[in-house]
Design a protein around this motif. Structure first.
Motif, PDB file in Angstrom:
ATOM      1  N   TYR A   1      -4.743  10.530   1.955  1.00 33.30           N
ATOM      2  CA  TYR A   1      -5.022  10.072   0.588  1.00 33.30           C
ATOM      3  C   TYR A   1      -6.498  10.203   0.229  1.00 33.30           C
ATOM      4  O   TYR A   1      -6.849  10.788  -0.807  1.00 33.30           O
ATOM      5  CB  TYR A   1      -4.572   8.612   0.444  1.00 33.30           C
ATOM      6  CG  TYR A   1      -4.998   7.963  -0.846  1.00 33.30           C
ATOM      7  CD1 TYR A   1      -4.232   8.090  -1.997  1.00 33.30           C
ATOM      8  CD2 TYR A   1      -6.182   7.234  -0.925  1.00 33.30           C
ATOM      9  CE1 TYR A   1      -4.623   7.502  -3.196  1.00 33.30           C
ATOM     10  CE2 TYR A   1      -6.582   6.647  -2.113  1.00 33.30           C
ATOM     11  CZ  TYR A   1      -5.802   6.785  -3.234  1.00 33.30           C
ATOM     12  OH  TYR A   1      -6.202   6.208  -4.412  1.00 33.30           O
ATOM     13  N   HIS A   2      -7.384   9.638   1.045  1.00 37.77           N
ATOM     14  CA  HIS A   2      -8.811   9.619   0.711  1.00 37.77           C
ATOM     15  C   HIS A   2      -9.412  11.036   0.690  1.00 37.77           C
ATOM     16  O   HIS A   2     -10.322  11.317  -0.091  1.00 37.77           O
ATOM     17  CB  HIS A   2      -9.585   8.735   1.686  1.00 37.77           C
ATOM     18  CG  HIS A   2      -9.290   7.272   1.525  1.00 37.77           C
ATOM     19  ND1 HIS A   2      -9.630   6.570   0.386  1.00 37.77           N
ATOM     20  CD2 HIS A   2      -8.658   6.390   2.337  1.00 37.77           C
ATOM     21  CE1 HIS A   2      -9.240   5.310   0.510  1.00 37.77           C
ATOM     22  NE2 HIS A   2      -8.636   5.185   1.677  1.00 37.77           N
TER      23      HIS A   2
ATOM     24  N   ILE B   1       1.724   5.386  -4.120  1.00 39.09           N
ATOM     25  CA  ILE B   1       0.686   6.343  -4.481  1.00 39.09           C
ATOM     26  C   ILE B   1       1.171   7.106  -5.704  1.00 39.09           C
ATOM     27  O   ILE B   1       2.333   7.504  -5.783  1.00 39.09           O
ATOM     28  CB  ILE B   1       0.395   7.307  -3.319  1.00 39.09           C
ATOM     29  CG1 ILE B   1      -0.234   6.534  -2.148  1.00 39.09           C
ATOM     30  CG2 ILE B   1      -0.531   8.434  -3.760  1.00 39.09           C
ATOM     31  CD1 ILE B   1      -0.473   7.371  -0.923  1.00 39.09           C
TER      32      ILE B   1
ATOM     33  N   GLN C   1      -0.406  15.871  -1.816  1.00 34.20           N
ATOM     34  CA  GLN C   1      -0.621  15.542  -0.413  1.00 34.20           C
ATOM     35  C   GLN C   1       0.289  16.348   0.505  1.00 34.20           C
ATOM     36  O   GLN C   1      -0.057  16.584   1.663  1.00 34.20           O
ATOM     37  CB  GLN C   1      -0.377  14.056  -0.171  1.00 34.20           C
ATOM     38  CG  GLN C   1      -1.464  13.135  -0.704  1.00 34.20           C
ATOM     39  CD  GLN C   1      -1.208  11.702  -0.322  1.00 34.20           C
ATOM     40  OE1 GLN C   1      -0.511  10.991  -1.026  1.00 34.20           O
ATOM     41  NE2 GLN C   1      -1.744  11.283   0.803  1.00 34.20           N
TER      42      GLN C   1
ATOM     43  N   THR D   1       0.839  -1.200   0.000  1.00 35.33           N
ATOM     44  CA  THR D   1       0.000   0.000   0.000  1.00 35.33           C
ATOM     45  C   THR D   1       0.876   1.253   0.000  1.00 35.33           C
ATOM     46  O   THR D   1       0.416   2.335   0.306  1.00 35.33           O
ATOM     47  CB  THR D   1      -0.920   0.027   1.236  1.00 35.33           C
ATOM     48  OG1 THR D   1      -0.110  -0.053   2.431  1.00 35.33           O
ATOM     49  CG2 THR D   1      -1.892  -1.144   1.234  1.00 35.33           C
TER      50      THR D   1
ATOM     51  N   ASP E   1      -8.200  12.613  -2.623  1.00 35.33           N
ATOM     52  CA  ASP E   1      -8.842  11.895  -3.724  1.00 35.33           C
ATOM     53  C   ASP E   1     -10.284  12.344  -3.900  1.00 35.33           C
ATOM     54  O   ASP E   1     -10.744  12.618  -5.011  1.00 35.33           O
ATOM     55  CB  ASP E   1      -8.783  10.394  -3.448  1.00 35.33           C
ATOM     56  CG  ASP E   1      -9.226   9.560  -4.634  1.00 35.33           C
ATOM     57  OD1 ASP E   1      -9.048  10.016  -5.785  1.00 35.33           O
ATOM     58  OD2 ASP E   1      -9.745   8.454  -4.428  1.00 35.33           O
TER      59      ASP E   1
ATOM     60  N   CYS F   1      -4.294   7.910  -7.376  1.00 34.31           N
ATOM     61  CA  CYS F   1      -4.590   6.491  -7.253  1.00 34.31           C
ATOM     62  C   CYS F   1      -3.575   5.842  -6.323  1.00 34.31           C
ATOM     63  O   CYS F   1      -2.559   6.433  -5.970  1.00 34.31           O
ATOM     64  CB  CYS F   1      -4.605   5.797  -8.618  1.00 34.31           C
ATOM     65  SG  CYS F   1      -2.968   5.516  -9.329  1.00 34.31           S
ATOM     66  N   ARG F   2      -3.882   4.599  -5.939  1.00 35.97           N
ATOM     67  CA  ARG F   2      -2.977   3.850  -5.074  1.00 35.97           C
ATOM     68  C   ARG F   2      -2.816   2.441  -5.635  1.00 35.97           C
ATOM     69  O   ARG F   2      -3.795   1.799  -5.993  1.00 35.97           O
ATOM     70  CB  ARG F   2      -3.517   3.789  -3.648  1.00 35.97           C
ATOM     71  CG  ARG F   2      -2.646   3.007  -2.697  1.00 35.97           C
ATOM     72  CD  ARG F   2      -2.925   3.354  -1.255  1.00 35.97           C
ATOM     73  NE  ARG F   2      -4.328   3.246  -0.920  1.00 35.97           N
ATOM     74  CZ  ARG F   2      -4.853   3.718   0.208  1.00 35.97           C
ATOM     75  NH1 ARG F   2      -4.086   4.357   1.068  1.00 35.97           N
ATOM     76  NH2 ARG F   2      -6.133   3.572   0.457  1.00 35.97           N
TER      77      ARG F   2
ATOM     78  N   ILE G   1      -5.045  -1.414  -8.880  1.00 36.81           N
ATOM     79  CA  ILE G   1      -5.051  -0.028  -8.429  1.00 36.81           C
ATOM     80  C   ILE G   1      -6.392   0.317  -7.800  1.00 36.81           C
ATOM     81  O   ILE G   1      -7.432  -0.249  -8.151  1.00 36.81           O
ATOM     82  CB  ILE G   1      -4.744   0.962  -9.576  1.00 36.81           C
ATOM     83  CG1 ILE G   1      -5.803   0.871 -10.691  1.00 36.81           C
ATOM     84  CG2 ILE G   1      -3.351   0.719 -10.128  1.00 36.81           C
ATOM     85  CD1 ILE G   1      -5.636   1.929 -11.770  1.00 36.81           C
ATOM     86  N   GLU G   2      -6.351   1.241  -6.858  1.00 37.69           N
ATOM     87  CA  GLU G   2      -7.554   1.809  -6.258  1.00 37.69           C
ATOM     88  C   GLU G   2      -7.772   3.194  -6.856  1.00 37.69           C
ATOM     89  O   GLU G   2      -6.860   4.023  -6.851  1.00 37.69           O
ATOM     90  CB  GLU G   2      -7.400   1.943  -4.749  1.00 37.69           C
ATOM     91  CG  GLU G   2      -7.484   0.652  -3.994  1.00 37.69           C
ATOM     92  CD  GLU G   2      -7.458   0.886  -2.495  1.00 37.69           C
ATOM     93  OE1 GLU G   2      -7.111   2.009  -2.064  1.00 37.69           O
ATOM     94  OE2 GLU G   2      -7.765  -0.049  -1.744  1.00 37.69           O
ATOM     95  N   THR G   3      -8.955   3.444  -7.385  1.00 35.05           N
ATOM     96  CA  THR G   3      -9.288   4.754  -7.940  1.00 35.05           C
ATOM     97  C   THR G   3     -10.800   4.905  -8.011  1.00 35.05           C
ATOM     98  O   THR G   3     -11.516   3.933  -8.233  1.00 35.05           O
ATOM     99  CB  THR G   3      -8.685   4.936  -9.346  1.00 35.05           C
ATOM    100  OG1 THR G   3      -9.124   6.185  -9.887  1.00 35.05           O
ATOM    101  CG2 THR G   3      -9.109   3.816 -10.286  1.00 35.05           C
TER     102      THR G   3
ATOM    103  N   ARG H   1      -2.276  -1.292  -4.976  1.00 34.95           N
ATOM    104  CA  ARG H   1      -2.442  -2.195  -3.842  1.00 34.95           C
ATOM    105  C   ARG H   1      -1.618  -3.462  -3.968  1.00 34.95           C
ATOM    106  O   ARG H   1      -1.148  -3.998  -2.977  1.00 34.95           O
ATOM    107  CB  ARG H   1      -3.924  -2.554  -3.667  1.00 34.95           C
ATOM    108  CG  ARG H   1      -4.779  -1.399  -3.187  1.00 34.95           C
ATOM    109  CD  ARG H   1      -4.225  -0.782  -1.918  1.00 34.95           C
ATOM    110  NE  ARG H   1      -4.145  -1.724  -0.821  1.00 34.95           N
ATOM    111  CZ  ARG H   1      -5.086  -1.871   0.105  1.00 34.95           C
ATOM    112  NH1 ARG H   1      -6.183  -1.123   0.064  1.00 34.95           N
ATOM    113  NH2 ARG H   1      -4.938  -2.737   1.083  1.00 34.95           N
TER     114      ARG H   1
END
Length: 211
Positions: free
Chosen positions: A198-199, A32, A149, A29, A202, A45-46, A57-59, A48
């Motif tokens: 992050y969140h 980023i 960030q 994790t 985002d 995005c991140r 990816i998380e997006t 994983r």
């Protein structure tokens, strides 16, 4: 079973994706980056998990099957590929060419170590929206030109000198204490004393126009 593809999507992905040798997945994790696509604005995005052949990816950005995407890391390196599957908040990407996972993870670890000392540049997003700074009880209107960030760039007349502590207020984000890292005749670079989670960043980027 490949860690980056949910079981319900395995069969559909297999019907469309080109055969590739199965690679070991390394869950992380720490990575980023900036998500780039052919017909859309930049997004946060991140990553994983990742292997030599693909990544999860998380997006929040909707991605279509087969679409080209790239994730730009802190180093400026871009991991490029096509979307093998997509779901709510996640997508699996198959790389165009195999990557050197060990090197990428080693550089990420090195960046995390150096960050405490030198505050390397996090992925930045070009925006243009009204904001304000305050110092010693005085409020000044500014224009937010980019944000990450860990910091931001603001445009204004007569920016504060380097190493001045100010509070940056941006609509939709909690106010943040900053110090000026540099300034010239019309702009200044700010370093946040506490990074934006992050969140939080985002979600804010989803509601603002990114250039």
């Amino acid at each position: 079973m490949r860690a980056d593809i949910p079981p319900q999507d395995m069969e559909a992905a297999a019907d469309h994706a080109a055969p590739m040798e199965r690679a070991e997945r390394i869950v992380t994790t720490l990575l980023i980056g900036k998500l780039l696509s052919a017909n859309g604005p930049e997004h946060l995005c991140r990553i994983r998990n990742i292997s030599t052949t693909g990544m999860l990816i998380e997006t929040h950005r909707p991605l279509g099957f087969g679409a080209w995407v790239a994730v730009e890391l802190r180093s400026g390196e871009k991991l490029q590929g096509t979307v093998a599957w997509c779901g709510t908040g996640r997508a699996g990407v198959q790389f165009v060419t195999p990557i050197e996972v060990d090197r990428i993870l080693a550089e990420a670890k090195q960046s995390a170590t150096v960050r405490v000392r030198n505050q390397p540049r996090a992925p930045r997003f070009d925006v243009r929206c009204p904001a304000s700074i305050s110092s010693n009880g005085r409020y000044i209107d500014v224009v937010l030109e980019n944000v990450s960030q860990s910091g931001a760039r603001i445009a204004m007349a007569r920016p504060p000198k380097r190493d001045t502590e100010v509070i940056l207020s941006v609509p939709g984000l909690p106010s943040r204490r900053c110090t000026t890292r540099w300034s010239d005749d019309a702009a200044a670079g700010l370093l946040f004393l506490e990074v934006i989670p992050y969140h939080e960043l985002d979600a804010w980027l989803d509601h603002v126009e990114v250039n």
